[in-house]
Design a protein around this motif. Structure first.
Motif, PDB file in Angstrom:
ATOM      1  N   SER A   1      18.281 -12.209  22.123  1.00  0.00           N
ATOM      2  CA  SER A   1      18.993 -11.919  22.817  1.00  0.00           C
ATOM      3  C   SER A   1      20.362 -11.465  22.745  1.00  0.00           C
ATOM      4  N   GLY A   2      20.673 -10.245  22.370  1.00  0.00           N
ATOM      5  CA  GLY A   2      22.169  -9.358  22.398  1.00  0.00           C
ATOM      6  C   GLY A   2      22.728  -9.462  20.945  1.00  0.00           C
ATOM      7  N   LYS A   3      21.905 -10.008  19.964  1.00  0.00           N
ATOM      8  CA  LYS A   3      22.842  -9.881  19.247  1.00  0.00           C
ATOM      9  C   LYS A   3      23.209  -8.485  18.464  1.00  0.00           C
ATOM     10  N   LYS A   4      23.866  -8.252  18.207  1.00  0.00           N
ATOM     11  CA  LYS A   4      24.080  -6.827  17.930  1.00  0.00           C
ATOM     12  C   LYS A   4      24.434  -6.786  16.149  1.00  0.00           C
ATOM     13  N   ILE A   5      23.534  -5.558  16.070  1.00  0.00           N
ATOM     14  CA  ILE A   5      23.520  -5.311  14.146  1.00  0.00           C
ATOM     15  C   ILE A   5      24.314  -4.593  13.683  1.00  0.00           C
ATOM     16  N   GLN A   6      25.558  -4.075  13.313  1.00  0.00           N
ATOM     17  CA  GLN A   6      25.925  -2.957  12.524  1.00  0.00           C
ATOM     18  C   GLN A   6      25.565  -2.424  11.858  1.00  0.00           C
ATOM     19  N   VAL A   7      25.139  -1.098  11.724  1.00  0.00           N
ATOM     20  CA  VAL A   7      23.526  -0.540  10.659  1.00  0.00           C
ATOM     21  C   VAL A   7      24.960   0.297  10.573  1.00  0.00           C
ATOM     22  N   ASN A   8      24.694   0.168   8.199  1.00  0.00           N
ATOM     23  CA  ASN A   8      26.242   1.313   7.706  1.00  0.00           C
ATOM     24  C   ASN A   8      24.713   1.554   6.281  1.00  0.00           C
ATOM     25  N   GLU A   9      23.762   1.296   5.952  1.00  0.00           N
ATOM     26  CA  GLU A   9      22.847   1.681   5.274  1.00  0.00           C
ATOM     27  C   GLU A   9      21.002   1.199   5.455  1.00  0.00           C
ATOM     28  N   LEU A  10      20.793   1.706   4.845  1.00  0.00           N
ATOM     29  CA  LEU A  10      18.673   1.521   4.788  1.00  0.00           C
ATOM     30  C   LEU A  10      18.435   1.668   3.447  1.00  0.00           C
ATOM     31  N   THR A  11      17.635   0.986   3.343  1.00  0.00           N
ATOM     32  CA  THR A  11      17.114   0.394   1.976  1.00  0.00           C
ATOM     33  C   THR A  11      15.951   1.094   1.920  1.00  0.00           C
ATOM     34  N   PHE A  12      15.679   2.297   0.976  1.00  0.00           N
ATOM     35  CA  PHE A  12      14.056   2.470   0.503  1.00  0.00           C
ATOM     36  C   PHE A  12      13.787   1.354  -0.079  1.00  0.00           C
ATOM     37  N   SER A  13      12.076   1.152   0.173  1.00  0.00           N
ATOM     38  CA  SER A  13      11.473  -0.011  -0.797  1.00  0.00           C
ATOM     39  C   SER A  13      10.249   0.890  -0.692  1.00  0.00           C
TER      40      SER A  13
ATOM     41  N   PRO B   1      13.843 -10.904   6.788  1.00  0.00           N
ATOM     42  CA  PRO B   1      13.428 -10.351   7.924  1.00  0.00           C
ATOM     43  C   PRO B   1      14.108  -9.403   8.515  1.00  0.00           C
ATOM     44  N   HIS B   2      13.782  -8.060   8.435  1.00  0.00           N
ATOM     45  CA  HIS B   2      14.433  -6.614   8.646  1.00  0.00           C
ATOM     46  C   HIS B   2      13.363  -5.927   9.725  1.00  0.00           C
ATOM     47  N   ILE B   3      13.961  -4.811  10.082  1.00  0.00           N
ATOM     48  CA  ILE B   3      13.750  -4.216  10.613  1.00  0.00           C
ATOM     49  C   ILE B   3      13.071  -2.778  10.067  1.00  0.00           C
ATOM     50  N   THR B   4      11.974  -2.360  10.029  1.00  0.00           N
ATOM     51  CA  THR B   4      12.014  -1.565   9.366  1.00  0.00           C
ATOM     52  C   THR B   4      11.522   0.333  10.240  1.00  0.00           C
ATOM     53  N   VAL B   5      11.766   0.857   9.723  1.00  0.00           N
ATOM     54  CA  VAL B   5      11.923   2.279  10.119  1.00  0.00           C
ATOM     55  C   VAL B   5      10.882   2.698  10.144  1.00  0.00           C
ATOM     56  N   LEU B   6      10.250   3.520   8.429  1.00  0.00           N
ATOM     57  CA  LEU B   6       9.179   4.255   8.376  1.00  0.00           C
ATOM     58  C   LEU B   6       8.562   3.600   7.675  1.00  0.00           C
ATOM     59  N   TYR B   7       7.868   2.779   8.043  1.00  0.00           N
ATOM     60  CA  TYR B   7       6.345   2.659   6.621  1.00  0.00           C
ATOM     61  C   TYR B   7       5.504   3.771   6.408  1.00  0.00           C
ATOM     62  N   GLY B   8       4.696   3.287   5.240  1.00  0.00           N
ATOM     63  CA  GLY B   8       3.661   4.749   5.454  1.00  0.00           C
ATOM     64  C   GLY B   8       3.816   5.906   3.929  1.00  0.00           C
TER      65      GLY B   8
ATOM     66  N   ASP C   1       0.923  -1.198   0.159  1.00  0.00           N
ATOM     67  CA  ASP C   1      -0.057   0.076   0.026  1.00  0.00           C
ATOM     68  C   ASP C   1       0.396   0.940   0.275  1.00  0.00           C
ATOM     69  N   TYR C   2       2.304   1.733   0.169  1.00  0.00           N
ATOM     70  CA  TYR C   2       2.920   2.409   0.903  1.00  0.00           C
ATOM     71  C   TYR C   2       3.909   1.747   0.851  1.00  0.00           C
ATOM     72  N   SER C   3       5.321   2.987   0.805  1.00  0.00           N
ATOM     73  CA  SER C   3       6.719   2.948   0.560  1.00  0.00           C
ATOM     74  C   SER C   3       7.152   2.815   1.712  1.00  0.00           C
ATOM     75  N   SER C   4       8.183   1.765   2.312  1.00  0.00           N
ATOM     76  CA  SER C   4       8.823   1.880   3.437  1.00  0.00           C
ATOM     77  C   SER C   4      10.816   2.487   4.065  1.00  0.00           C
ATOM     78  N   ILE C   5      11.268   2.896   4.552  1.00  0.00           N
ATOM     79  CA  ILE C   5      12.842   2.622   4.825  1.00  0.00           C
ATOM     80  C   ILE C   5      12.774   0.929   5.424  1.00  0.00           C
ATOM     81  N   HIS C   6      13.699   0.354   5.903  1.00  0.00           N
ATOM     82  CA  HIS C   6      13.647  -0.388   6.323  1.00  0.00           C
ATOM     83  C   HIS C   6      15.323  -1.025   6.622  1.00  0.00           C
ATOM     84  N   ILE C   7      16.299  -1.965   7.940  1.00  0.00           N
ATOM     85  CA  ILE C   7      16.887  -2.209   8.086  1.00  0.00           C
ATOM     86  C   ILE C   7      17.194  -3.923   7.296  1.00  0.00           C
ATOM     87  N   GLU C   8      18.265  -3.567   6.482  1.00  0.00           N
ATOM     88  CA  GLU C   8      17.658  -5.276   5.976  1.00  0.00           C
ATOM     89  C   GLU C   8      19.240  -5.878   7.032  1.00  0.00           C
ATOM     90  N   LEU C   9      18.606  -7.373   7.725  1.00  0.00           N
ATOM     91  CA  LEU C   9      19.861  -7.757   8.571  1.00  0.00           C
ATOM     92  C   LEU C   9      21.004  -8.820   8.133  1.00  0.00           C
TER      93      LEU C   9
END
Length: 180
Positions: free
Chosen positions: A152-164, A55-62, A11-19
């Protein structure tokens, strides 16, 4: 630009983090090993329900329209950051439960707020809750998956965001660098 085959049309575009691949594979495998097919919620009209295969972490949807240039300019100002996965928890809806992994990061709340204020967005959810979706399960079948510590406790370094874009095309945008 790449295409996300699993998303078809949204329905909308989003910005997310790909794992990272090893964590993404772990989330998918854990879902298959721990959540039986008989518990999975399926809706043929919304193929994004069921098991999460990307799997991903949505940063912004809509996000409405193609605001790619504006998004690149905004993301350019964000330095790389880290997120930490937590315990499993649930979202509830009228029709299903969502099994998810909590995500901790002050940066994500700040980035969501900046993007939400700066872009044309239809507000779908009243509060931003960073998470990784594992699966949509039949209503009242999620409680047994609450509070598990597999991630729990798994860390992810985020160097980019994905615009979908809502049509499934996507573009990875590096954080804190010129995207010209």
């Amino acid at each position: 630009m790449k295409t996300l085959s699993r998303f078809l049309v949204r329905d909308y575009s989003s910005i997310h983090i790909e794992l990272p691949e090893h964590i993404s594979n772990h989330v998918v495998a854990w879902g298959y090993e721990n959540i039986p097919d008989s518990c999975i919620f399926f809706n043929p009209n919304r193929p994004s329900f069921g098991r999460e295969k990307c799997p991903h972490i949505t940063v912004l949807y809509g996000i409405t329209g193609n605001q790619g240039s504006k998004i690149k300019d905004l993301i350019n100002t964000i330095p790389p950051f880290e997120v930490t996965l937590g315990t499993t928890s649930l979202f509830y809806s009228e029709y299903f439960d969502v099994v998810k992994i909590n995500v901790a990061s002050c940066n994500l709340h700040q980035i969501n707020s900046i993007l939400n204020r700066s872009l044309n967005v239809v507000s779908i959810y009243p509060k931003y809750i960073p998470h990784v979706t594992v699966a949509y399960v039949e209503k009242n079948n999620g409680e047994k998956y609450r509070g598990l510590t597999e991630f729990s406790g798994k860390k992810i370094q985020v160097n980019e965001l994905t615009f979908s874009l809502k049509n499934g095309t996507k573009q990875d945008i590096k954080l804190g660098v010129s995207n010209a």
